[in-house]
Every structure is written in structure tokens, then in C-alpha cells.
Write a protein that holds these residues in place. Sequence first.
Motif, PDB file in Angstrom:
ATOM      1  N   SER A  46       0.504  -1.092  -0.066  1.00  0.00           N
ATOM      2  CA  SER A  46       0.095  -0.308  -0.230  1.00  0.00           C
ATOM      3  C   SER A  46       0.924   1.456   0.490  1.00  0.00           C
ATOM      4  O   SER A  46       2.366   0.994   0.146  1.00  0.00           O
ATOM      5  CB  SER A  46      -0.725  -0.166   1.285  1.00  0.00           C
ATOM      6  N   ARG A  47       0.219   2.593  -0.722  1.00  0.00           N
ATOM      7  CA  ARG A  47       1.270   3.840   0.055  1.00  0.00           C
ATOM      8  C   ARG A  47       1.605   3.550   0.810  1.00  0.00           C
ATOM      9  O   ARG A  47       2.851   4.375   1.538  1.00  0.00           O
ATOM     10  CB  ARG A  47       0.091   5.041  -0.470  1.00  0.00           C
ATOM     11  N   VAL A  48       1.033   3.645   2.154  1.00  0.00           N
ATOM     12  CA  VAL A  48       1.458   3.942   3.788  1.00  0.00           C
ATOM     13  C   VAL A  48       2.321   2.957   3.680  1.00  0.00           C
ATOM     14  O   VAL A  48       3.576   3.277   4.152  1.00  0.00           O
ATOM     15  CB  VAL A  48       0.153   3.262   4.168  1.00  0.00           C
ATOM     16  N   GLN A  49       2.585   1.754   3.073  1.00  0.00           N
ATOM     17  CA  GLN A  49       3.796   0.424   3.053  1.00  0.00           C
ATOM     18  C   GLN A  49       5.220   0.805   2.525  1.00  0.00           C
ATOM     19  O   GLN A  49       6.132   1.179   3.134  1.00  0.00           O
ATOM     20  CB  GLN A  49       3.191  -0.686   3.609  1.00  0.00           C
ATOM     21  N   GLN A  50       4.479   1.427   1.846  1.00  0.00           N
ATOM     22  CA  GLN A  50       5.517   2.474   0.442  1.00  0.00           C
ATOM     23  C   GLN A  50       6.391   3.161   1.866  1.00  0.00           C
ATOM     24  O   GLN A  50       7.957   3.678   1.549  1.00  0.00           O
ATOM     25  CB  GLN A  50       5.223   2.518  -0.615  1.00  0.00           C
ATOM     26  N   HIS A  51       5.850   4.517   2.093  1.00  0.00           N
ATOM     27  CA  HIS A  51       6.138   5.424   2.733  1.00  0.00           C
ATOM     28  C   HIS A  51       7.096   5.281   4.270  1.00  0.00           C
ATOM     29  O   HIS A  51       7.669   6.146   4.398  1.00  0.00           O
ATOM     30  CB  HIS A  51       4.965   6.430   3.412  1.00  0.00           C
ATOM     31  N   GLN A  52       6.531   4.078   4.901  1.00  0.00           N
ATOM     32  CA  GLN A  52       7.042   3.815   6.207  1.00  0.00           C
ATOM     33  C   GLN A  52       8.416   3.000   5.855  1.00  0.00           C
ATOM     34  O   GLN A  52       9.675   3.024   6.181  1.00  0.00           O
ATOM     35  CB  GLN A  52       5.804   2.612   6.603  1.00  0.00           C
ATOM     36  N   MET A  53       8.095   2.456   4.113  1.00  0.00           N
ATOM     37  CA  MET A  53       9.485   1.689   4.214  1.00  0.00           C
ATOM     38  C   MET A  53      10.717   3.097   3.783  1.00  0.00           C
ATOM     39  O   MET A  53      11.545   2.859   4.128  1.00  0.00           O
ATOM     40  CB  MET A  53       9.472   0.796   3.007  1.00  0.00           C
ATOM     41  N   VAL A  54      10.298   3.665   2.630  1.00  0.00           N
ATOM     42  CA  VAL A  54      11.670   5.499   2.578  1.00  0.00           C
ATOM     43  C   VAL A  54      11.376   6.136   4.221  1.00  0.00           C
ATOM     44  O   VAL A  54      12.964   6.555   3.928  1.00  0.00           O
ATOM     45  CB  VAL A  54      10.261   6.092   1.896  1.00  0.00           C
ATOM     46  N   TYR A  55      10.828   6.203   5.508  1.00  0.00           N
ATOM     47  CA  TYR A  55      10.867   6.725   6.592  1.00  0.00           C
ATOM     48  C   TYR A  55      11.796   5.747   7.191  1.00  0.00           C
ATOM     49  O   TYR A  55      12.992   6.443   7.576  1.00  0.00           O
ATOM     50  CB  TYR A  55       9.644   6.887   7.250  1.00  0.00           C
ATOM     51  N   ALA A  56      11.545   3.912   7.088  1.00  0.00           N
ATOM     52  CA  ALA A  56      12.907   3.393   7.732  1.00  0.00           C
ATOM     53  C   ALA A  56      14.188   3.915   7.468  1.00  0.00           C
ATOM     54  O   ALA A  56      15.163   3.436   7.969  1.00  0.00           O
ATOM     55  CB  ALA A  56      12.337   2.098   8.155  1.00  0.00           C
ATOM     56  N   ALA A  57      14.621   4.031   6.094  1.00  0.00           N
ATOM     57  CA  ALA A  57      15.980   3.952   4.977  1.00  0.00           C
ATOM     58  C   ALA A  57      16.108   5.418   5.718  1.00  0.00           C
ATOM     59  O   ALA A  57      17.640   5.376   5.603  1.00  0.00           O
ATOM     60  CB  ALA A  57      15.347   4.030   3.869  1.00  0.00           C
ATOM     61  N   LEU A  58      15.262   6.325   6.041  1.00  0.00           N
ATOM     62  CA  LEU A  58      16.237   7.458   6.083  1.00  0.00           C
ATOM     63  C   LEU A  58      16.648   7.539   7.723  1.00  0.00           C
ATOM     64  O   LEU A  58      17.043   8.111   7.873  1.00  0.00           O
ATOM     65  CB  LEU A  58      14.638   8.652   5.765  1.00  0.00           C
ATOM     66  N   LYS A  59      16.229   6.609   8.675  1.00  0.00           N
ATOM     67  CA  LYS A  59      16.911   6.403   9.904  1.00  0.00           C
ATOM     68  C   LYS A  59      16.657   7.437  10.819  1.00  0.00           C
ATOM     69  O   LYS A  59      18.691   8.181  11.497  1.00  0.00           O
ATOM     70  CB  LYS A  59      18.695   5.936   9.442  1.00  0.00           C
ATOM     71  N   GLY A  60      15.704   7.921  11.077  1.00  0.00           N
ATOM     72  CA  GLY A  60      15.153   9.008  12.392  1.00  0.00           C
ATOM     73  C   GLY A  60      15.869   9.983  11.934  1.00  0.00           C
ATOM     74  O   GLY A  60      15.843  10.749  12.535  1.00  0.00           O
ATOM     75  N   THR A  61      15.644  10.173  10.207  1.00  0.00           N
ATOM     76  CA  THR A  61      16.305  12.393  10.200  1.00  0.00           C
ATOM     77  C   THR A  61      15.073  12.777  10.194  1.00  0.00           C
ATOM     78  O   THR A  61      14.983  14.330   9.615  1.00  0.00           O
ATOM     79  CB  THR A  61      17.261  11.847   8.788  1.00  0.00           C
ATOM     80  N   MET A  62      13.847  12.306   9.246  1.00  0.00           N
ATOM     81  CA  MET A  62      12.847  13.206   9.567  1.00  0.00           C
ATOM     82  C   MET A  62      12.126  13.958  10.493  1.00  0.00           C
ATOM     83  O   MET A  62      12.427  12.272  11.797  1.00  0.00           O
ATOM     84  CB  MET A  62      11.499  12.074   9.180  1.00  0.00           C
ATOM     85  N   GLY A  63      12.057  15.384  10.893  1.00  0.00           N
ATOM     86  CA  GLY A  63      11.970  15.674  11.511  1.00  0.00           C
ATOM     87  C   GLY A  63      12.585  16.474  12.684  1.00  0.00           C
ATOM     88  O   GLY A  63      13.109  16.421  13.290  1.00  0.00           O
ATOM     89  N   GLY A  64      14.058  16.094  11.612  1.00  0.00           N
ATOM     90  CA  GLY A  64      15.440  16.415  12.682  1.00  0.00           C
ATOM     91  C   GLY A  64      16.064  17.005  11.877  1.00  0.00           C
ATOM     92  O   GLY A  64      15.455  17.997  10.770  1.00  0.00           O
ATOM     93  N   GLU A  65      17.384  16.521  10.908  1.00  0.00           N
ATOM     94  CA  GLU A  65      18.093  17.308   9.858  1.00  0.00           C
ATOM     95  C   GLU A  65      17.246  17.232   9.222  1.00  0.00           C
ATOM     96  O   GLU A  65      17.104  18.058   7.874  1.00  0.00           O
ATOM     97  CB  GLU A  65      19.157  15.955   9.825  1.00  0.00           C
TER      98      GLU A  65
END
Length: 79
Positions: A46-65
Motif C-alpha cells: 500500500s502507499r502507507v507501507q511504501q512510505h513507511q519503507m522510505v521513512y525507515a530508510a531515512l533512519k530517524g532523520t525526518m523531523g530532525g535534519e
Amino acid sequence: MPMQARDIETLIKSALPDALVTIEDLAGDGDHYAARIVSEAFRGKSRVQQHQMVYAALKGTMGGELHALALHTAAPDKA
């Protein structure tokens, strides 16, 4: 410190090696990006699962860097 587009691409490609990744700096400030990611790994997800995969790849940088990232994800035949 803002994140560079090439660093975003590197993180995504490390988790999704087959991905075709296009990054656009939306505001010229290194904080607001749009990413188009095409990967076979997204097939059947699903689109949500795809986006979760990308966020996981970003290793916690979302909302920070990385302040904002608009995502467009798809499997190759859906791109």
C-alpha cells in the motif's frame, strides 16, 4: 544543519538498492524536499507501507535534519 539531497538519496538507495530516486529541493533551503522513488520493493505494498519503507530508510532523520519530505512512491510499472 540541513540535509543534502545526495544524502537523502544515499540513505534511500542503501535500503532500496534498485530504486530510481529523484530529489527536488522545494524551497532552496535544504529543509523542504520532494522525492520520487520507483522500486520493485514497493510492488504489492500500500502507499502507507511504501512510505513507511522510505521513512525507515531515512533512519530517524525526518523531523530532525530533514524537516519536510513530500513522497511519491511506485513500483516500476505503476510509475
